[in-house]
Motif scaffolding. Structure first.
Motif, short mmCIF file in Angstrom:
data_model
loop_
_atom_site.label_atom_id
_atom_site.label_comp_id
_atom_site.label_asym_id
_atom_site.label_seq_id
_atom_site.Cartn_x
_atom_site.Cartn_y
_atom_site.Cartn_z
N ASP A 157 -17.72 -54.73 -56.31
CA ASP A 157 -17.91 -53.35 -55.81
C ASP A 157 -16.61 -53.14 -54.64
OD1 ASP A 157 -19.86 -52.87 -57.35
OD2 ASP A 157 -21.51 -53.10 -55.67
N ASP A 158 -16.44 -53.86 -54.17
CA ASP A 158 -15.18 -53.51 -52.88
C ASP A 158 -13.96 -53.86 -53.56
OD1 ASP A 158 -13.77 -53.26 -50.76
OD2 ASP A 158 -14.80 -54.61 -49.41
N PHE A 159 -13.51 -53.20 -54.40
CA PHE A 159 -12.49 -53.37 -55.28
C PHE A 159 -11.05 -53.06 -54.35
CE2 PHE A 159 -14.21 -49.17 -56.54
CZ PHE A 159 -13.22 -48.19 -55.96
N CYS A 160 -11.19 -52.06 -53.36
CA CYS A 160 -10.29 -51.73 -52.46
C CYS A 160 -9.86 -53.25 -51.78
CB CYS A 160 -10.40 -50.89 -51.43
SG CYS A 160 -10.70 -49.21 -52.44
N THR A 161 -10.61 -53.73 -51.19
CA THR A 161 -10.42 -55.15 -50.51
C THR A 161 -9.60 -56.05 -51.53
OG1 THR A 161 -12.38 -54.71 -49.01
CG2 THR A 161 -11.39 -57.00 -49.03
N LEU A 162 -10.25 -56.38 -52.52
CA LEU A 162 -9.73 -57.35 -53.52
C LEU A 162 -8.24 -56.80 -53.77
CD1 LEU A 162 -12.80 -57.65 -55.98
CD2 LEU A 162 -11.90 -59.45 -54.38
N ARG A 163 -7.84 -55.57 -54.14
CA ARG A 163 -6.70 -55.13 -54.19
C ARG A 163 -5.71 -55.38 -53.15
NH1 ARG A 163 -7.40 -49.41 -54.76
NH2 ARG A 163 -6.46 -49.49 -52.48
N ARG A 164 -6.22 -55.06 -51.98
CA ARG A 164 -5.25 -55.33 -50.82
C ARG A 164 -5.17 -56.55 -50.51
NH1 ARG A 164 -7.96 -52.00 -48.11
NH2 ARG A 164 -9.63 -53.32 -47.26
N GLU A 165 -6.10 -57.57 -50.89
CA GLU A 165 -5.68 -59.09 -50.60
C GLU A 165 -4.97 -59.50 -51.92
OE1 GLU A 165 -6.98 -61.24 -48.25
OE2 GLU A 165 -7.62 -59.38 -47.18
N MET A 166 -4.86 -59.06 -52.74
CA MET A 166 -3.90 -59.38 -53.91
C MET A 166 -2.49 -59.07 -53.61
SD MET A 166 -5.95 -58.94 -57.47
CE MET A 166 -5.23 -59.89 -58.49
N ILE A 167 -2.31 -57.76 -53.14
CA ILE A 167 -1.01 -57.65 -52.36
C ILE A 167 -0.80 -58.35 -51.28
CG2 ILE A 167 0.42 -55.59 -51.24
CD1 ILE A 167 -0.23 -55.24 -54.00
N ALA A 168 -1.59 -58.75 -50.29
CA ALA A 168 -1.28 -59.71 -49.04
C ALA A 168 -0.99 -61.07 -49.45
CB ALA A 168 -2.44 -59.68 -47.93
#
Length: 186
Positions: A157-168
């Motif tokens: 559900d926390d796709f924003c964190t996953l997306r941000r971590e994939m960038i980081a």
């Protein structure tokens, strides 16, 4: 050889006097006084360096009457640099198998029915999870942010964190609202 022994060997080879001793011993065994004369150094200096070389496994000594004769051990000098630094193939294969088992255990414990139970706090485990999620994206394709969110929302559900971590982590790259998998390191 273990890493500490390899480091000791390289440390031993990083001295010009020791390199000169290797050259002098390459053709035949010699005693300290002869080596001192050949290299224009004091016998005590030569003895010091030979002791360090013996500890590193480069030379071996034996007593002949009143003299200690030193012989060069060719096994390390004839070895490939990559085999010394990387170790033998079996050791590397065992390490790779251990790493694969660890990855499998992390994924097994964190995923249930294809869903990510929780985003791991530990960086190593989080990286494994993010690499698994990256398999859902095609290399070379550019995704709008909305599509990235939908793909990641299927896992957690926390796709924003996953997306941000994939960038980081450098797994994905972004420009404006477009995302793509980062080129693989060569």
């Amino acid at each position: 050889m273990n890493e500490q022994q390899v480091a000791q060997l390289f440390k031993c080879l990083s001295d010009t006097t020791r390199l000169q001793l290797i050259k002098a011993l390459d053709d035949s065994p010699k005693y300290v006084e002869l080596l001192a004369e050949l290299l224009d150094r004091s016998p005590s200096t030569i003895s010091f360096h030979l002791k360090k070389m013996e500890e590193a496994g480069l030379v071996e000594s034996c007593k002949e009457q009143y003299y200690t004769v030193y012989t060069l051990k060719q096994q390390y000098l004839n070895a490939k640099l990559s085999s010394l630094v990387c170790g033998d193939r079996q050791q590397l294969d065992a390490q790779a198998a251990k790493e694969q088992q660890y990855r499998a255990n992390v994924l097994k414990n964190l995923f249930e029915y294809g869903k990510l139970k929780t985003i791991p706090v530990q960086r190593k485990k989080r990286r494994i999870v993010l690499e698994k999620l990256a398999e859902s994206f095609e290399r070379g394709r550019v995704y709008p942010e909305k599509e990235v969110n939908l793909i990641l929302a299927d896992f957690h559900d926390d796709f924003c964190t996953l997306r941000r971590e994939m960038i980081a982590e450098g797994i994905m790259q972004r420009e404006r609202n477009e995302y793509w998998l980062a080129p693989e390191a060569e």
